[in-house]
Design an enzyme around this catalytic site. Structure first.
Site, short mmCIF file in Angstrom:
data_model
loop_
_atom_site.label_atom_id
_atom_site.label_comp_id
_atom_site.label_asym_id
_atom_site.label_seq_id
_atom_site.Cartn_x
_atom_site.Cartn_y
_atom_site.Cartn_z
N THR A 29 5.67 -1.95 -16.65
CA THR A 29 4.23 -1.88 -16.88
C THR A 29 3.76 -3.12 -17.64
O THR A 29 4.48 -4.11 -17.72
CB THR A 29 3.86 -0.56 -17.61
OG1 THR A 29 2.45 -0.39 -17.60
CG2 THR A 29 4.35 -0.55 -19.06
N ASN A 30 2.57 -3.08 -18.19
CA ASN A 30 2.04 -4.20 -18.99
C ASN A 30 1.20 -3.65 -20.13
O ASN A 30 1.04 -2.43 -20.26
CB ASN A 30 1.23 -5.15 -18.09
CG ASN A 30 0.06 -4.43 -17.44
OD1 ASN A 30 -0.84 -3.96 -18.12
ND2 ASN A 30 0.09 -4.32 -16.11
N HIS A 31 0.63 -4.55 -20.94
CA HIS A 31 -0.05 -4.13 -22.19
C HIS A 31 -1.53 -3.80 -22.03
O HIS A 31 -2.23 -3.70 -23.03
CB HIS A 31 0.09 -5.23 -23.24
CG HIS A 31 1.46 -5.32 -23.83
ND1 HIS A 31 2.01 -4.31 -24.58
CD2 HIS A 31 2.41 -6.28 -23.74
CE1 HIS A 31 3.23 -4.65 -24.95
NE2 HIS A 31 3.50 -5.85 -24.44
N SER A 32 -2.03 -3.66 -20.82
CA SER A 32 -3.46 -3.37 -20.67
C SER A 32 -3.82 -2.06 -21.37
O SER A 32 -3.13 -1.04 -21.21
CB SER A 32 -3.80 -3.26 -19.18
OG SER A 32 -5.11 -2.75 -19.03
N ALA A 96 -5.20 -3.89 -14.69
CA ALA A 96 -4.11 -4.87 -14.70
C ALA A 96 -3.01 -4.29 -13.80
O ALA A 96 -2.10 -3.61 -14.27
CB ALA A 96 -3.60 -5.08 -16.12
#
Ligand code: C5P
Length: 223
Positions: A29-32, A96
Site C-alpha cells: 500500500t502507500n501513505h495516502s 493514490a
C-alpha cells in the site's frame, strides 16, 4: 456560506490508498490518508451535489450526505469507478492507486523457508482508472486528476493531463514539507488545456471548497 446550488449535479470521487494483497495477511500500500478526496466530497455535498465517494481504507468519517463505497484493491476501485462514471457529470480521481499488484496472490500465508534469505514478488500493472474513465466514448464525465510531483511540476502535470486525456489536473508539489500526503494542509496548481490557476497553501477543507468551485465553473464553461 455557500448555497445548495449544485443540486442535480452528480460527482464521483476516488480517495485514499489501495491495498494489493500478497497473501491472506499481507499487502502492498502507500501513505495516502484520503483527506483531500474526503474534503472535496464534503464541500460538494454541502452545496447540494449528489456525491459518491469510492474509498480505499482510511480512518476518516464519511462526510454528511455522501454515499461511500468501500473498496480495497485497485481492481475493485476500477470496477466501482466504471459503474459510477457514466452516470456522473464530474469524476475526480484523488486516490493514490497502487501502480502495481502482486501477479499471484498466495491462497495460504506464505512461509519463511530455512536457508532462504531473499524472495521475489513479481508485480503486474494495475489499470489506470482515471485514464479508463477519460477514454469513455459515451456518457464521459468531466474528468479531473491529481498529480503529486517533486520537480518540474508543470511539465509533468501537463504531460499527465494530455496522456490521460483529462479535462483538468490538480498538481501538488510533495517536496514542500507540510503539504500533500497525510498533511492537513495543501496547495495546488491547476492546469487545464487552455489555462492554469494556483490555489495557495491552506487547509484541505478550504482547498476542497475552492476546488469544487473551480471544477464546477470549468465544467459549466465546457458544456
Ligand atoms: O500517473 P499518476 O499515478 O501520477 O497519476 C495520478 C492520477 O491518476 C491521479 O488522479 C490518480 O487518482 C490517477 N490514477 C488512477 N489509476 C491508477 C494510477 C493513477 O486513477 N492506476
Amino acid at each position: 456560506f455557500k448555497p445548495a446550488d449544485l443540486g442535480g449535479l452528480k460527482l464521483t470521487i476516488t480517495a485514499g490508498p489501495t491495498r494489493e494483497a500478497i497473501d491472506p495477511v499481507r499487502y502492498l500500500t502507500n501513505h495516502s490518508s484520503g483527506k483531500m478526496g474526503y474534503a472535496i466530497a464534503e464541500a460538494a455535498a454541502k452545496r447540494g451535489a449528489t456525491v459518491t465517494l469510492i474509498s480505499g481504507p482510511t480512518n476518516l468519517k464519511t462526510p454528511a450526505g455522501v454515499e461511500r463505497i468501500d473498496i480495497s484493491s485497485a481492481e475493485q476501485m476500477h470496477q466501482a469507478a466504471m459503474e459510477h462514471a457514466t452516470t456522473s457529470d464530474i469524476f475526480i480521481g484523488c486516490a493514490a492507486v497502487a501502480d502495481f499488484r502482486p501477479a499471484d496472490v498466495s491462497e495460504q500465508k506464505m512461509k519463511k523457508k530455512d536457508g532462504e534469505d531473499d524472495m521475489v514478488i513479481r508485480l503486474v500493472k494495475n489499470p489506470d482508472i482515471i485514464a479508463c474513465v477519460a477514454a469513455l466514448d459515451a456518457q464521459r464525465p468531466f474528468t479531473v486528476g491529481f498529480a503529486a510531483e517533486t520537480q518540474d511540476v508543470e511539465q509533468y502535470a501537463r504531460g499527465k493531463l494530455a496522456r490521460k486525456h483529462l479535462d483538468l489536473i490538480c498538481a501538488n508539489d510533495v517536496s514542500n514539507e507540510g503539504q500533500g500526503f497525510n498533511s492537513d494542509q495543501n496547495a495546488l496548481h491547476l492546469f487545464w488545456p487552455q489555462g492554469d490557476k494556483a490555489l495557495p497553501l491552506t487547509t484541505k477543507a478550504e482547498l476542497g471548497a475552492q476546488l469544487v468551485s473551480e471544477i464546477v465553473s470549468l465544467f459549466k464553461a465546457g458544456k
